[in-house]
Structure formats: C-alpha cells, structure tokens
Design a protein around this motif. Structure first.
Motif, mmCIF file in Angstrom:
data_model
loop_
_atom_site.group_PDB
_atom_site.id
_atom_site.type_symbol
_atom_site.label_atom_id
_atom_site.label_comp_id
_atom_site.label_asym_id
_atom_site.label_seq_id
_atom_site.Cartn_x
_atom_site.Cartn_y
_atom_site.Cartn_z
ATOM 1 N N LEU A 63 0.837 -1.218 0.000
ATOM 2 C CA LEU A 63 0.000 0.000 0.000
ATOM 3 C C LEU A 63 0.865 1.259 0.000
ATOM 4 O O LEU A 63 0.577 2.231 -0.700
ATOM 5 N N ASP A 64 1.936 1.218 0.792
ATOM 6 C CA ASP A 64 2.841 2.374 0.865
ATOM 7 C C ASP A 64 3.455 2.658 -0.507
ATOM 8 O O ASP A 64 3.535 3.806 -0.936
ATOM 9 N N SER A 65 3.852 1.578 -1.200
ATOM 10 C CA SER A 65 4.471 1.765 -2.516
ATOM 11 C C SER A 65 3.477 2.316 -3.528
ATOM 12 O O SER A 65 3.848 2.862 -4.562
ATOM 13 N N MET A 66 2.164 2.158 -3.212
ATOM 14 C CA MET A 66 1.141 2.703 -4.113
ATOM 15 C C MET A 66 0.695 4.105 -3.693
ATOM 16 O O MET A 66 -0.249 4.662 -4.246
ATOM 17 N N GLY A 67 1.349 4.631 -2.644
ATOM 18 C CA GLY A 67 1.038 5.995 -2.217
ATOM 19 C C GLY A 67 -0.110 6.109 -1.228
ATOM 20 O O GLY A 67 -0.665 7.196 -1.039
ATOM 21 N N ALA A 68 -0.499 5.001 -0.575
ATOM 22 C CA ALA A 68 -1.596 5.071 0.402
ATOM 23 C C ALA A 68 -1.165 5.910 1.603
ATOM 24 O O ALA A 68 0.028 6.007 1.907
ATOM 25 N N ASP A 69 -2.143 6.511 2.311
ATOM 26 C CA ASP A 69 -1.782 7.358 3.456
ATOM 27 C C ASP A 69 -1.388 6.497 4.674
ATOM 28 O O ASP A 69 -1.611 5.294 4.702
ATOM 29 N N ASP A 70 -0.826 7.181 5.647
ATOM 30 C CA ASP A 70 -0.282 6.492 6.819
ATOM 31 C C ASP A 70 -1.353 5.685 7.562
ATOM 32 O O ASP A 70 -1.118 4.552 7.976
ATOM 33 N N ALA A 71 -2.539 6.279 7.718
ATOM 34 C CA ALA A 71 -3.603 5.605 8.478
ATOM 35 C C ALA A 71 -4.002 4.294 7.797
ATOM 36 O O ALA A 71 -4.237 3.275 8.468
ATOM 37 N N THR A 72 -4.079 4.295 6.479
ATOM 38 C CA THR A 72 -4.451 3.083 5.744
ATOM 39 C C THR A 72 -3.387 2.002 5.908
ATOM 40 O O THR A 72 -3.702 0.829 6.153
ATOM 41 N N CYS A 73 -2.123 2.410 5.793
ATOM 42 C CA CYS A 73 -1.028 1.444 5.952
ATOM 43 C C CYS A 73 -1.036 0.851 7.366
ATOM 44 O O CYS A 73 -0.840 -0.346 7.553
ATOM 45 N N ARG A 74 -1.275 1.708 8.348
ATOM 46 C CA ARG A 74 -1.285 1.256 9.747
ATOM 47 C C ARG A 74 -2.433 0.272 9.986
ATOM 48 O O ARG A 74 -2.271 -0.752 10.636
ATOM 49 N N GLU A 75 -3.579 0.598 9.445
ATOM 50 C CA GLU A 75 -4.747 -0.275 9.590
ATOM 51 C C GLU A 75 -4.473 -1.637 8.940
ATOM 52 O O GLU A 75 -4.804 -2.688 9.490
ATOM 53 N N ALA A 76 -3.841 -1.599 7.768
ATOM 54 C CA ALA A 76 -3.543 -2.856 7.056
ATOM 55 C C ALA A 76 -2.537 -3.690 7.848
ATOM 56 O O ALA A 76 -2.666 -4.922 7.944
ATOM 57 N N ALA A 77 -1.538 -3.035 8.427
ATOM 58 C CA ALA A 77 -0.541 -3.759 9.225
ATOM 59 C C ALA A 77 -1.212 -4.401 10.443
ATOM 60 O O ALA A 77 -0.888 -5.533 10.837
ATOM 61 N N TRP A 78 -2.151 -3.684 11.030
ATOM 62 C CA TRP A 78 -2.883 -4.192 12.202
ATOM 63 C C TRP A 78 -3.700 -5.434 11.810
ATOM 64 O O TRP A 78 -3.659 -6.457 12.491
ATOM 65 N N ASP A 79 -4.427 -5.332 10.707
ATOM 66 C CA ASP A 79 -5.238 -6.472 10.225
ATOM 67 C C ASP A 79 -4.344 -7.678 9.922
ATOM 68 O O ASP A 79 -4.672 -8.812 10.278
ATOM 69 N N GLU A 80 -3.230 -7.413 9.247
ATOM 70 C CA GLU A 80 -2.342 -8.520 8.873
ATOM 71 C C GLU A 80 -1.774 -9.188 10.124
ATOM 72 O O GLU A 80 -1.657 -10.417 10.188
ATOM 73 N N PHE A 81 -1.445 -8.378 11.123
ATOM 74 C CA PHE A 81 -0.903 -8.943 12.357
ATOM 75 C C PHE A 81 -1.957 -9.820 13.047
ATOM 76 O O PHE A 81 -1.650 -10.908 13.550
ATOM 77 N N ALA A 82 -3.212 -9.356 13.069
ATOM 78 C CA ALA A 82 -4.281 -10.158 13.677
ATOM 79 C C ALA A 82 -4.428 -11.491 12.937
ATOM 80 O O ALA A 82 -4.673 -12.541 13.540
ATOM 81 N N HIS A 83 -4.265 -11.450 11.638
ATOM 82 C CA HIS A 83 -4.349 -12.667 10.827
ATOM 83 C C HIS A 83 -3.195 -13.623 11.180
ATOM 84 O O HIS A 83 -3.402 -14.814 11.394
ATOM 85 N N THR A 84 -1.995 -13.070 11.262
ATOM 86 C CA THR A 84 -0.823 -13.887 11.609
ATOM 87 C C THR A 84 -0.980 -14.497 13.002
ATOM 88 O O THR A 84 -0.729 -15.687 13.212
ATOM 89 N N MET A 85 -1.390 -13.659 13.970
ATOM 90 C CA MET A 85 -1.558 -14.157 15.343
ATOM 91 C C MET A 85 -2.613 -15.263 15.398
ATOM 92 O O MET A 85 -2.480 -16.221 16.159
ATOM 93 N N SER A 86 -3.665 -15.111 14.601
ATOM 94 C CA SER A 86 -4.715 -16.138 14.574
ATOM 95 C C SER A 86 -4.145 -17.465 14.076
ATOM 96 O O SER A 86 -4.435 -18.522 14.636
#
Ligand SMILES: [Fe+2]
Ligand SMILES: [Fe+2]
Length: 357
Positions: A97-120
């Motif tokens: 997302l960052d490489s596509m120019g997404a804003d910080d909040a979107t990248c942070r939200e995506a990292a949070w979701d991905e982490f929840a997926h990994t932890m699951s």
C-alpha cells in the motif's frame, strides 16, 4: 514424488504457488474437525532416566512455568491507532500500500489487520502443538520422552490461553484457520509414526514459530506484546530443543532409507508452506484494501532482496537445525535455495537456542 496440494498449484511468473480460492472447499476444510489419526500407544516399565539431557530439559521446564493470567500486565493498552511494529518491513500489505502511495492511516490499519491474521494462525498452530504433544505422550517409547512431552502439554495449553486472550481482549478479532495451514497441521497430526510427528511438529513448526515470535518480539514497541512473546519464546526454545535432542538420536540410528524419508518429509512440508506466499492471508484481506493477491505476490517477488526477506524466518532456526541433523543434503539443498527458503546470509540468531541441555 508428488508435491502436496497439487490441485491448488499454479504459476505466478516462474514461481509455483499454492492458492486456495474455492470458498466451498475452504469451508469444508475448516469444518473437518474430527480428524482420524493413527496412534500407537507404547507402555514402558523403565521408570529411571535413560536420556540425561532430556531429563534436564524436563527439570528446566518445571522451573520455568508461568501464569498467563497473572504474570502479564493485561492493563497495558494495544491501541489500534498506533504503530506497534516498524512502519517499514514488518507488513506485506502495508508495504504494498505504501508503494502505491496510500496514506499512513491506511497502511497502519492494514498492518494491524495482517498482524491479527498472523496471530490467529499462530494460535491455531498452538492448538495443533497441544494436540500433538498429547499424542507424543502416548506414542514415545521412553519414560524421559513421555515426561517431557507431558510437560510440554501444559506449556502449549498456556500458549493457547495467552494468545486467544490477547486476540480477544486486545484485538477483538480471530481469523479462521488458513487452508494451507490446516492441511499441513492435519498432515503432522496424522503422521504415521512418533518419529515423523516429532520431526514435523517439534522441529519444523516449532522452529518456524520460534523464528516468527523472535522477529515480532524484537520489532514491536508494545510492552504487553513484547513480554508475552518473550515468555512464549522461552518455552518454545525448550520445545525445539526436545525436537533436536530426540532427532539427533534418531538420525544416529537411522538407515539411509529412513534418512532420505526424513529429509523428503521435511522438504515436502516446508515447500508447501513456502508455496503459499501469504496468498491465504491476501485472499482474506486483500479485497478490503483493493489489492489483488497475485499483484501483491508479483510486487514482493520483484524486490531485489526477495530471497533474503523470504528466507529470514526459515534461516532463523529451522534450516540451520535441519543442516545440523544432516537432513539437508545435496539432494535437497539446491531445491531449498531455488525456492528462497535457504539463503547464504544467515540472520544472526536473536536468541540462542539450547541445542544441548
Ligand atoms: Fe507453543
Ligand atoms: Fe511449542
């Protein structure tokens, strides 16, 4: 030899991936909760210690018990609106997302979701470890192994407890098991002998878990997550040590045919795990961020340091241990290298694993 999950394989450029896209098949996999497993229970009448180093590991386990409810400060917050991992390099989704120019909040939200997926997925893996240790307690031939495996059962219960509580209390989400993970965990649980069960769970999956826990623990700035993973990792290092101590004796006595079977089994599992290239996670989360799973894999594979990034988790513990055991030979080394599982630059171990107790 046929690879695992042949019906789910396809090429993305010149890399063969495993991708599960049929929702009905995925649902059926998850609904398959009663798994037939072969289990040969073994009595022994020898109650004295035969393997001194295993007995020491058991003693160390007893001294290192902790309480998931009272030894962690659950009042520490885990805020969704703060970066708890580094902005760069910790999340595939955030990176794309960052490489596509997404804003910080979107990248942070995506990292949070991905982490929840990994932890699951790690939590589902902990449940598998719990089930498998119960099997080892029955199936292992010596009393030292039974004592150790029995003591590992309570460790794994604690890991299931602490990680499910972390997800429920701090993240409020639990993702269902990924199809590739479910198939591989079922394969380990249904392995026909205690030797293969030990190799599969204690060496391969425990080794990968140690790598992931250590990498996240080192990177995270959240004190609750850091302390939880520090404690889990100390337990996991003992479990990996049990796997190595036991396998070391097994390979000493193994015939060339048995050695080849161990080596193939390890390759088969790691190859399939690596072939998923996070497509199960991308299938679940990509659409929320308008990302196409295949496009994400292409972006990651085009990075000049793709092999180093991909190999980091494997080179942390699993591959070095397999090499020491003699279970990576010229038969498999080139194949591991071609798949980006094995790389020359070994990540310096961030915690030392006790290879002899
Ligand atoms: Fe565990
Ligand atoms: Fe474990």
């Amino acid at each position: 030899m046929e690879k695992l999950m042949p019906e789910s394989r396809r090429m993305i450029e010149n890399f063969e991936v495993i991708e599960h896209v049929d929702e009905r098949q995925i649902a059926a996999l998850r609904a398959h909760v009663d798994v037939e497993v072969p289990l040969a229970l073994h009595w022994t009448w020898e109650y004295g210690s035969e393997v001194e180093e295993l007995r020491q590991l058991y003693e160390r386990g007893k001294r290192s018990q902790w309480n998931a409810e009272t030894d962690l400060d659950w009042s520490i917050l885990f805020p969704r609106e703060e970066w708890f991992l580094p902005r760069q390099g910790a999340s595939l989704l955030a990176g794309v997302l960052d490489s596509m120019g997404a804003d910080d909040a979107t990248c942070r939200e995506a990292a949070w979701d991905e982490f929840a997926h990994t932890m699951s997925q790690l939590l589902h893996g902990e449940q598998a470890a719990l089930q498998l240790c119960g099997q080892l307690t029955n199936a292992c031939p010596t009393m030292d192994q039974k004592w150790y495996a029995g003591s590992q059962v309570i460790d794994e219960v604690r890991h299931v407890e602490v990680m499910s509580k972390f997800l429920a209390r701090k993240m409020g989400v639990l993702y269902p098991v990924s199809p590739t993970i479910k198939i591989l965990l079922d394969k380990l649980l249904a392995a026909p002998t205690w030797k293969l069960k030990t190799l599969g769970m204690q060496c391969l999956f425990e080794g990968i878990a140690v790598g992931i826990f250590d990498i996240i623990k080192t990177m995270t700035t959240n004190p609750l997550l850091k302390e939880m993973l520090r404690r889990v990792e100390l337990d996991e290092a003992r479990h990996a040590a049990f796997g190595i101590l036991t396998m070391r004796r097994l390979v000493e006595d193994a015939t060339p045919e048995e050695m080849a079977a161990f080596e193939e089994f390890a390759f088969e599992i790691l190859e399939a795990l690596n072939a998923n290239q996070q497509l199960d996670m991308l299938h679940d989360l990509g659409p929320k961020y308008g990302l196409d799973p295949e496009a994400c894999v292409r972006v990651v594979h085009s990075l000049p340091n793709w092999v180093d990034l991909n190999a980091e988790v494997y080179m942390h513990t699993v591959i070095p241990n397999l090499v020491r055991l003699g279970l990576v030979t010229e038969r498999t080394e080139e194949r591991y290298r071609k798949l980006g599982i094995m790389a020359d630059v070994r990540t310096p171990p961030r915690s030392s694993l006790p290879l002899s107790a």
